[in-house]
Design an enzyme around this catalytic site. Sequence first.
Site, PDB file in Angstrom:
ATOM      1  N   GLY A 130      12.323 -10.403  15.331  1.00 17.71           N
ATOM      2  CA  GLY A 130      12.800 -10.399  13.955  1.00 17.71           C
ATOM      3  C   GLY A 130      13.221  -8.996  13.542  1.00 17.71           C
TER       4      GLY A 130
ATOM      5  N   LEU B 102       0.826  -1.215   0.000  1.00 18.16           N
ATOM      6  CA  LEU B 102       0.000   0.000   0.000  1.00 18.16           C
ATOM      7  C   LEU B 102       0.859   1.264   0.000  1.00 18.16           C
ATOM      8  CD1 LEU B 102      -2.664  -1.123   2.662  1.00 18.16           C
ATOM      9  CD2 LEU B 102      -2.766  -1.355   0.167  1.00 18.16           C
TER      10      LEU B 102
ATOM     11  N   ASP C 110      11.415   2.678   9.464  1.00 17.18           N
ATOM     12  CA  ASP C 110      10.597   1.732  10.249  1.00 17.18           C
ATOM     13  C   ASP C 110      10.713   2.091  11.725  1.00 17.18           C
ATOM     14  OD1 ASP C 110       9.736   0.085   8.108  1.00 17.18           O
ATOM     15  OD2 ASP C 110      11.662  -0.952   8.136  1.00 17.18           O
TER      16      ASP C 110
ATOM     17  N   GLY D 231      -1.290  -1.726  13.943  1.00 17.69           N
ATOM     18  CA  GLY D 231      -0.083  -1.672  13.131  1.00 17.69           C
ATOM     19  C   GLY D 231      -0.116  -0.613  12.035  1.00 17.69           C
TER      20      GLY D 231
ATOM     21  N   LYS E  30      16.825  -5.418   3.517  1.00 16.50           N
ATOM     22  CA  LYS E  30      17.120  -4.282   4.406  1.00 16.50           C
ATOM     23  C   LYS E  30      18.533  -4.317   4.980  1.00 16.50           C
ATOM     24  CE  LYS E  30      12.329  -3.393   5.647  1.00 16.50           C
ATOM     25  NZ  LYS E  30      11.314  -3.304   6.704  1.00 16.50           N
TER      26      LYS E  30
ATOM     27  N   THR F 197      12.714  -3.193   1.119  1.00 12.85           N
ATOM     28  CA  THR F 197      12.036  -4.018   2.120  1.00 12.85           C
ATOM     29  C   THR F 197      12.518  -5.465   2.025  1.00 12.85           C
ATOM     30  OG1 THR F 197       9.897  -4.509   3.118  1.00 12.85           O
ATOM     31  CG2 THR F 197       9.949  -4.431   0.712  1.00 12.85           C
TER      32      THR F 197
END
Length: 282
Positions: free
Chosen positions: A135, A18, A109, A250, A73, A69
């Site tokens: 993660g 998105l 992020d 989120g 990364k 992404t």
Amino acid sequence: PTSSHLVGLIGTGVGPSLTPAMHMAEGRAHGLDYVYRTIDLARLSLAPERVGEVLTWARMLGFDAVNVTHPCKQLVIEHLDAIDPVAADLGAVNTVLFTEAGAVGHNTDTTGFAHGFTEGLPDARLDHVVLVGAGGAGTAVADALLRLGCTHLTVVDLDVDRASAVARELVGRHPLAQVDASSFDKLSILLPHSDGVVHATPTGMAAHPGVAFDPALLHSDLWVADIVYRPLDTALLAAARAAGCRTLDGGHMAVHQAVDAFALITGLTPDADRMSQHFRRL
Ligand code: NAD
């Protein structure tokens, strides 16, 4: 900043993202010619290790910046000319600007989680926070929580060695904070005395339904943040609301990583509320 921008998203399986729509709508609102395209390594049959070549091509083809992404990364870092200190500490880059100084890496992020957290859970206590999921995304969240002033962070993962390794790295970067690792079976001891919990495993996504830990451990003094954003309303957040917890979905992180990237790419101040409203309609 120039009024025309060409931006890409490099990663595997980025087709449904998105982020392009968010950037382009905000660009239009600023009167920019802003084009944002996905560069899907899987569709191009390119191994993630070739991200350095893709970076070179993007620059030669006239891109002004790219988001990077999964799974690139970390891989992208050796191909950069400069890196922002926060991204360097984290060892992960999700935004690369092509400047006169070369390819410069940033991580929105971690800044995006921090901005989204401040927006959605203002005044939340951060004395003791439990992070479930160590993660890539969880590590970015952990750094953000410690920059926001969390004094005691406990990292929990199914892979206890991974939780311990992440906790050790975090202590190195944030020597004034207490950071430790724990296992899932200790959540029943940890959560009754915690201020908040952040969930950062894939559990709750459409492909991985369910809740990562026993929702009976939630209590009304706890805030609960989920970074899963597809769907926005996860089973964890529903259970948290039922237990009387303050919650954060989120979408805040997903929107603010784009807000911060748009600001870096254009030098303009995006309208975060407008971007959030647009994201929530997508
Ligand atoms: P990752 O695969 O790097 O890490 C996931 C971690 O969770 C691993 O350490 C794994 O051991 C652990 N884990 C997996 N299943 C578990 C389970 N059932 N219980 C406990 N631990 C488990 O993934 P990642 O890149 O860190 O992303 C995690 C999730 O974060 C994604 O699935 C996505 O939904 C979300 N995410 C959200 C945003 C955002 O902007 N809101 C950004 C990135 C990722």
